[in-house]
Design an enzyme around this catalytic site. Sequence first.
Site, PDB file in Angstrom:
ATOM      1  CD  GLU A  48      -2.678  -1.237   2.569  1.00 23.66           C
ATOM      2  OE1 GLU A  48      -3.882  -1.488   2.491  1.00 23.66           O
ATOM      3  OE2 GLU A  48      -2.090  -1.061   3.656  1.00 23.66           O
TER       4      GLU A  48
HETATM    5  C1  TNX Z   1      -4.250  -3.991   4.873  1.00 24.49           C
HETATM    6  S1  TNX Z   1      -2.635  -6.371   4.431  1.00 24.49           S
HETATM    7  C2  TNX Z   1      -2.940  -3.765   5.274  1.00 24.49           C
HETATM    8  C3  TNX Z   1      -2.674  -3.348   6.639  1.00 24.49           C
HETATM    9  C4  TNX Z   1      -3.927  -3.175   7.431  1.00 24.49           C
HETATM   10  C5  TNX Z   1      -4.891  -4.279   7.105  1.00 24.49           C
HETATM   11  C6  TNX Z   1      -6.123  -4.266   7.923  1.00 24.49           C
HETATM   12  C7  TNX Z   1      -1.604  -5.330   4.164  1.00 24.49           C
HETATM   13  C8  TNX Z   1      -0.390  -5.800   3.531  1.00 24.49           C
HETATM   14  N1  TNX Z   1      -1.858  -4.068   4.510  1.00 24.49           N
HETATM   15  O1  TNX Z   1      -1.902  -2.171   6.665  1.00 24.49           O
HETATM   16  O2  TNX Z   1      -3.612  -3.182   8.764  1.00 24.49           O
HETATM   17  O3  TNX Z   1      -5.233  -4.190   5.747  1.00 24.49           O
HETATM   18  O4  TNX Z   1      -6.903  -5.388   7.692  1.00 24.49           O
END
Ligand code: TNX
Length: 525
Positions: free
Chosen positions: A339
């Site tokens: 992300e």
């Molecule tokens: C997505 S899964 C994220 C996290 C969040 C999570 C909450 C991922 C690699 N990144 O930063 O905590 O969703 O479910």
Amino acid sequence: MQLFRSKNTFILIILFMRLRSCSMLPIAFLFVFSACTPKVQTDLTKTAFIPKPASVTATGDAFELDGSTGIFIQEGADHLESTAQFLAKALGSSAAVEAVTDAPSKGIYLSLDATGQIPAEGNKMTIDSKLIHIEGGDEAGCFYGIQTLLQTLPASIAEGEKLIVPTGAISDAPVYGYRGAMLDVARHFFSVEDVKRFIDFLAEYKMNTLHMHLTDDQGWRIEIKSWPKLTEIGGSTEVGGGEGGFYTQEQYKDIVAYAAANFITIVPEVDMPGHTNAALASYAELNANGKATDLYTGIEVGFSSFDTRKDVTYQFIDDVVREVSELSPGPYFHLGGDESHATKHDDYVYFVNKVQGIVQKYGKQVIGWDEIANADVVENAAVQFWADAENTSLGLEKGAKVLVSPASRAYMDMKYDTTTVLGLKWAGTIEVDHAYDWQPDTVVAKLTKEQVLGVEAPLWSETITNMDELEYMVFPRLPGYAEIGWTKNEDRNWDEYKVRLGKFGKRFEAQGIDFYRSALVPWEE
Ligand code: TNX
């Protein structure tokens, strides 16, 4: 049991003969009935094990176990000593562990397979009425044999209690070499004691990896001696504005050692180039504009990024990877990479390539969230599939292995259903059957079993603030994830699993775990 039953029948007949015409008959009845009550079962194939072993056969007899049962290890297999001590402690044993040159005639005996027939982490256990012999493919295999043995015993053992282990044989080995869970200690901090309790949970179900998400926008949780403000500033808060916290290097080493004693490897994650606000708030020079950001206590994602074109960024990362790698004996370093919406695509690729080089320089193998497949993928790297099948396929094409953590199945921070108070639901709700009923080697098209590094169930902690909340989200889903990683797909099915799981409710209770009593599971009272 056969034996007990006939003994009771014998007592019954004698008593009746003696008391036929006397007023003590009702008392005799009482006595006989209480003598018959211990409902021990001696069919090993009826014992509920999680994860389900590869094979179990029963011989219908009973091994009697109590605090004085001798525990023996094969002489020369010194590493088994601490594992044997673990067993002694679990049984409340008063007998000292003894090293012997030959298998003893009675007691519990741990040894290592010298023939190479038992695979790594696997074991063979034979139980007859005198001797329990656990033979491991390696020390971990013996440890897992002990965990299997403990599941034949009641949830809680009273001091001096005599216990029965059904006789037979178990032969067992895991399907995947990486069976793990992730704990996000960045969004909310969890103490060393909390992490150790979490490790106990993993060990009980034969998981062998704990991925620690050590840094994120809301907190930096691991002391870095060359960059002390990371924890001083970056570790000072958490989601909701609480006081946060961090592990000193000594404390982290303590976690690593405790995990190792339970045959669990720690995979440290330093998430970058996004999810880095805690570092950006600690050191101004890591920011593109040279200004430190404010600390962040919300739960948005995707707004922070290191400056990927500054030298200081890579000096910083070199120090961090070096210090964390020195503390982490395991083979992997997780560089995050998810992300990074505030990083331009080209910058992201450039960054991930450089950081992979740094990870390799310190002798570690790379793991990253599936987005890292957009960069070059170095040798022996693994992409962690969480959401994007395309990224994951790209990683496979580039030769990476896949660590399987589909958010819609394996995220322990997802709500069980829409009424669950804790948790998130962006990837859907995950009831216990939905969490269990899937296969790791089919989550992405054209994936082969050989390309699957293993299975990991992450617990993100935006909404999880303490151990009670953690346990509620983790149980009863965690044992299912452990079974997915351990047991062959063809040996698993929900309808059979749910009955076994139902028998574990009492174990959860005995351990003080406040678990989610899913209506889909027939909980045994
Ligand atoms: C997505 S899964 C994220 C996290 C969040 C999570 C909450 C991922 C690699 N990144 O930063 O905590 O969703 O479910």
